[in-house]
Design an enzyme around this catalytic site. Structure first.
Site, PDB file in Angstrom:
ATOM      1  N   ASP A  54       0.120 124.507 -29.024  1.00 12.52           N
ATOM      2  CA  ASP A  54       0.566 124.486 -27.734  1.00 12.52           C
ATOM      3  C   ASP A  54       0.247 125.891 -27.164  1.00 12.52           C
ATOM      4  O   ASP A  54      -0.312 126.904 -27.805  1.00 12.52           O
ATOM      5  CB  ASP A  54       2.295 124.533 -27.851  1.00 12.52           C
ATOM      6  CG  ASP A  54       2.928 123.863 -26.742  1.00 12.52           C
ATOM      7  OD1 ASP A  54       2.216 124.132 -25.502  1.00 12.52           O
ATOM      8  OD2 ASP A  54       4.020 123.516 -26.883  1.00 12.52           O
TER       9      ASP A  54
ATOM     10  N   ASP B 281       4.694 117.191 -20.005  1.00  9.67           N
ATOM     11  CA  ASP B 281       5.964 117.163 -20.425  1.00  9.67           C
ATOM     12  C   ASP B 281       6.997 116.243 -19.533  1.00  9.67           C
ATOM     13  O   ASP B 281       8.269 115.982 -20.024  1.00  9.67           O
ATOM     14  CB  ASP B 281       6.689 118.621 -20.235  1.00  9.67           C
ATOM     15  CG  ASP B 281       6.278 119.501 -21.571  1.00  9.67           C
ATOM     16  OD1 ASP B 281       5.472 119.105 -22.316  1.00  9.67           O
ATOM     17  OD2 ASP B 281       6.310 120.873 -21.321  1.00  9.67           O
TER      18      ASP B 281
HETATM   19  C1  DGJ Z   1       5.658 122.870 -24.089  1.00  6.98           C
HETATM   20  C2  DGJ Z   1       5.307 121.729 -24.682  1.00  6.98           C
HETATM   21  O1  DGJ Z   1       4.666 120.696 -23.445  1.00  6.98           O
HETATM   22  C3  DGJ Z   1       6.595 120.728 -25.198  1.00  6.98           C
HETATM   23  O2  DGJ Z   1       6.153 119.244 -25.672  1.00  6.98           O
HETATM   24  C4  DGJ Z   1       7.051 121.337 -26.311  1.00  6.98           C
HETATM   25  O3  DGJ Z   1       6.273 121.404 -27.434  1.00  6.98           O
HETATM   26  C5  DGJ Z   1       7.364 122.573 -25.840  1.00  6.98           C
HETATM   27  N1  DGJ Z   1       6.519 123.384 -25.382  1.00  6.98           N
HETATM   28  C6  DGJ Z   1       8.012 123.447 -27.173  1.00  6.98           C
HETATM   29  O4  DGJ Z   1       8.188 124.906 -26.778  1.00  6.98           O
END
Ligand code: DGJ
Length: 701
Positions: free
Chosen positions: A448, A518
């Protein structure tokens, strides 16, 4: 043979397209043609470009292959250099060229300074793609500043082109925009240190093309940092398109004897509309870009606990979720953010990559053993490029972040960005991930990145190099992921940056998949996925079935959610500890069906039969080797209408296909299905269907 050179003419031929340019009487490389194939090279030999001097410098009128700032050019140029004595133009002659197989190299050298620029062209004949990049070499001793060195330049004849790109944000990834390019410049750019959500590093240009017909020119940049795409409608009846590393706040000091290589651009032309473009790029991505060792491996159905537990990760609860995930049919169980350091929220813990002893008193082993005993593999989340102020790592190494020493450091999502221009930081990151992977049975990593880069200064470089940090960060990131992949070839890596902030062809060659967004609301997802799919392949599009859209905002049936997620690489993100029996049964059925359809969805050809942006019905088709899979979504049922007709594509007219429609098995010809279509009884908002059509006698895919 795909590259032809005759005298001063250069012609690149793919299966269906031609790309031609020549060296004119002034020694300038001038573009001639790009489009549908013209097989006879002699046709190009007679073409001459006229140019009258008048009040306008002739050079601006030339459709150049490599325009450089200076002389009397006033258009956007794709190269800008500053020599040690302050001279700021590159006046070249073509020194040499070589054509080896599919690879054409044209060497340009400044007529009085020791700078060599090599233009590279690689023809992917079968895939109908031309790859371009550039290389600069300082042949002297003095420093040469590269202030701009785009990867490629293209020119398209005429005017009135329409341009498609995105303009999204976090949770609103891949928001499509389309407009007609008028006089002046259109710029798509990221200044965030990563590809980010605001635009995609690509150009898509057409004049009235539809999904299935019309001419489309396109190019994608294989790079994951600050990029820029400029399309300038010149007054000289051509559109000048340039793409590469952004030159806003960029300087690369090219020292004597050094080389600089730009990322590459993959470009193509489709005369079968936007659908044709997507097909070309998806096919090319699979054959030439995805990691060769894993590209043919289907992606597993995963369960990710983020939406269910957020930071409240704890061994026992994860075990309970794992049990349900296995029951639903998941093949991979992923623990997201929150398992390490003192990470109880996004304010602390990043950088401390040890297993939190309160949450996992005996380490990760009991959970991993449990997951594996349930028949699943285990995966985990990391965000290696970041650190929270409240962390042991930052306390130990406050000088390991990007910052201006005289200013208070800015936080993004409460975190700082680690300085990947510092070899010690790179070693630290490789070391912790190596240990994590060697000490635990982990077969998947979600990588990430949740803040953008700002304040491009650091303790490890002299100030004159600060403008190169944007690029050096990406190089550091690539170095780390490449080394990890070499060390752990069996581990699957997903690229995520607050959702789809790292969806690009640079990450594609280093990762196995993207986290698309997300935003997991299925209605939002349909538009996100549709725009994503213009350039990027379905296999790389992770999509989860979640609890989103089961609230006051809207209530979407589980089946619709599942069908939406089945259009990519399926995952589940629901809180399975709260699922009721009926939904669990449905989830199991969908996962089982997806596993059957997976080869077609992940490796087949995608056709967007009807867009979700226009009609009440959105339909997609995937097909491969005699099997086609249709996904149909009714967004809003219209008054007085419950039969919706959907017409599949790409079937064999005379072949017969077996399919089941609303419980009835049918055998129909390809012609009937494509021209008459399939009537579906869709009774309510958010109805959806998944229909498999098998050519009779060829059921296996
Ligand atoms: C952003 C990501 O896009 C999410 O899926 C998740 O992993 C969060 N970060 C976790 O902090």
């Amino acid at each position: 043979m795909a590259v032809f050179v005759k005298d001063k003419l250069f012609v690149l031929q793919t299966r269906n397209t031609s790309y031609a340019f020549f060296q004119d009487e002034e020694g300038i490389l001038v573009h001639l043609y790009w489009g549908r194939k013209i097989a006879d090279l002699q046709d190009f030999e007679t073409v001459t470009m006229e140019g009258e001097q008048g009040f306008h410098p002739n050079i601006d009128k030339k459709r150049e292959e490599c325009s450089s700032y200076g002389m009397m050019r006033y258009k956007e140029t794709s190269l800008k250099v500053t020599y040690a004595d302050g001279v700021r133009d590159f006046r070249y002659r073509v020194k040499d060229w070589t054509a080896e197989g599919e690879h054409l190299k044209i060497v340009l050298e400044d007529i009085c300074y020791p700078l060599r620029i090599t233009l590279h062209y690689v023809v992917h004949e079968e895939e109908d793609i031309i790859e371009k990049w550039r290389e600069a070499e300082n042949l002297g001793q003095d420093n040469i500043q590269l202030e701009k060195i785009f990867s490629a330049e293209f020119t398209l004849p005429g005017e009135g082109y329409r341009s498609i790109n995105c303009n999204g944000t976090w949770n609103d990834d891949f928001k499509p925009f389309e407009d007609t390019l008028c006089a002046g410049k259109k710029v798509y750019e990221s200044l965030r240190g990563a590809t980010a959500h605001v635009a995609t590093p690509a150009f898509i240009l057409h004049k009235n093309a539809s999904e299935a017909a019309g001419e489309v020119y396109f190019g994608v940049l294989a790079y994951s940092g600050n990029f820029k795409v400029v399309a300038e409608q010149t007054p000289y009846d051509y559109l000048n398109v340039q793409i590469g590393i952004s030159d806003t706040d960029f300087i690369w000091n090219l020292k004597g004897g050094e080389r600089f290589i730009t990322p590459c651009v993959y470009a193509g032309y489709s005369c079968r509309g936007l659908g044709g473009m997507s097909n070309l790029l998806h096919r090319f991505a699979h054959s030439c870009v995805m990691p060769q060792a894993t590209k043919d491996k289907p992606l597993r159905v995963l369960y990710n606990s983020w939406e269910a537990t957020t930071f409240d990760v704890e061994c026992k609860k994860q075990m309970e979720l794992a049990k349900k995930a296995a029951e639903a049919g998941a093949e991979l169980f992923v623990v997201d953010d929150g398992w390490f350091g003192q990470r109880s929220s996004d304010h602390l813990g990043l950088g401390d990559w040890y297993v939190n002893p309160e949450k996992f008193p005996e380490g990760l082993k009991p959970l991993i053993d449990h997951v594996r005993a349930l028949g699943m593999d285990f995966g985990i989340w990391i965000e290696p490029e970041m650190v929270n102020e409240n962390s042991d790592l930052y306390r130990a190494h406050p000088d390991w972040i990007y910052r201006y020493q005289t200013r208070e450091v800015l936080e993004g999502r409460n975190q700082y960005m680690l300085d990947l221009t510092n070899q010690k930081v790179i070693d630290f990151i490789i070391d912790f991930i190596d240990r994590l992977l060697s000490e635990n049975e982990i077969s998947y990593i979600k990588w990430d990145m949740n803040r953008a880069l700002g304040e491009c200064g650091c303790a490890s470089l002299p100030p004159e190099e600060f403008k190169s940090i944007w690029l050096r960060h990406v190089q550091g990131f690539y170095t780390i992921i490449e080394e990890l992949r070499r060390n752990h070839p069996d581990v699957e890596f997903e690229a995520c940056a607050s959702g789809g902030g790292r969806v690009d062809f640079g990450c594609m060659s280093r990762f196995d998949e993207f986290w698309t967004s997300d935003n997991t609301d299925p209605l939002d997802r349909l538009t996100i996925q549709e725009t994503y799919s213009l350039l990027y392949p379905p296999k790389y599009m992770r999509a989860w079935i979640t609890d989103a859209a089961s609230n006051e905002r809207r209530r979407v049936p589980l089946l619709f959610k599942a069908h939406c997620a089945m259009c990519g690489a399926l995952g589940i993100g629901m809180n399975l500890n709260r699922i009721n029996e009926a939904d669990m049964e449905l989830l199991k059925e969908c996962v089982a069906l997806y596993k059957e359809l997976r080869p077609v969805v992940q490796f087949g050809r995608l056709t967007r039969l009807s867009t979700c942006r226009k009609g009440p019905v959105h339909a997609l088709q995937y097909d491969k080797a005699g099997t086609a899979v249709l996904f149909v979504f009714l967004l809003l049922k219209e008054r007085g209408k419950s039969i919706y007709n959907v017409k599949p594509a790409n079937l064999e007219e005379n072949a017969r296909y077996r399919l089941t429609v609303d419980g009835k098995e049918l055998i129909k010809s390809g012609a009937y299905l494509m021209y008459h279509g399939i009537d579906l009884q869709l009774e309510a908002d958010f109805s959806s269907r998944c229909i498999r059509m098998d050519k009779v006698g060829s059921k296996d895919v």
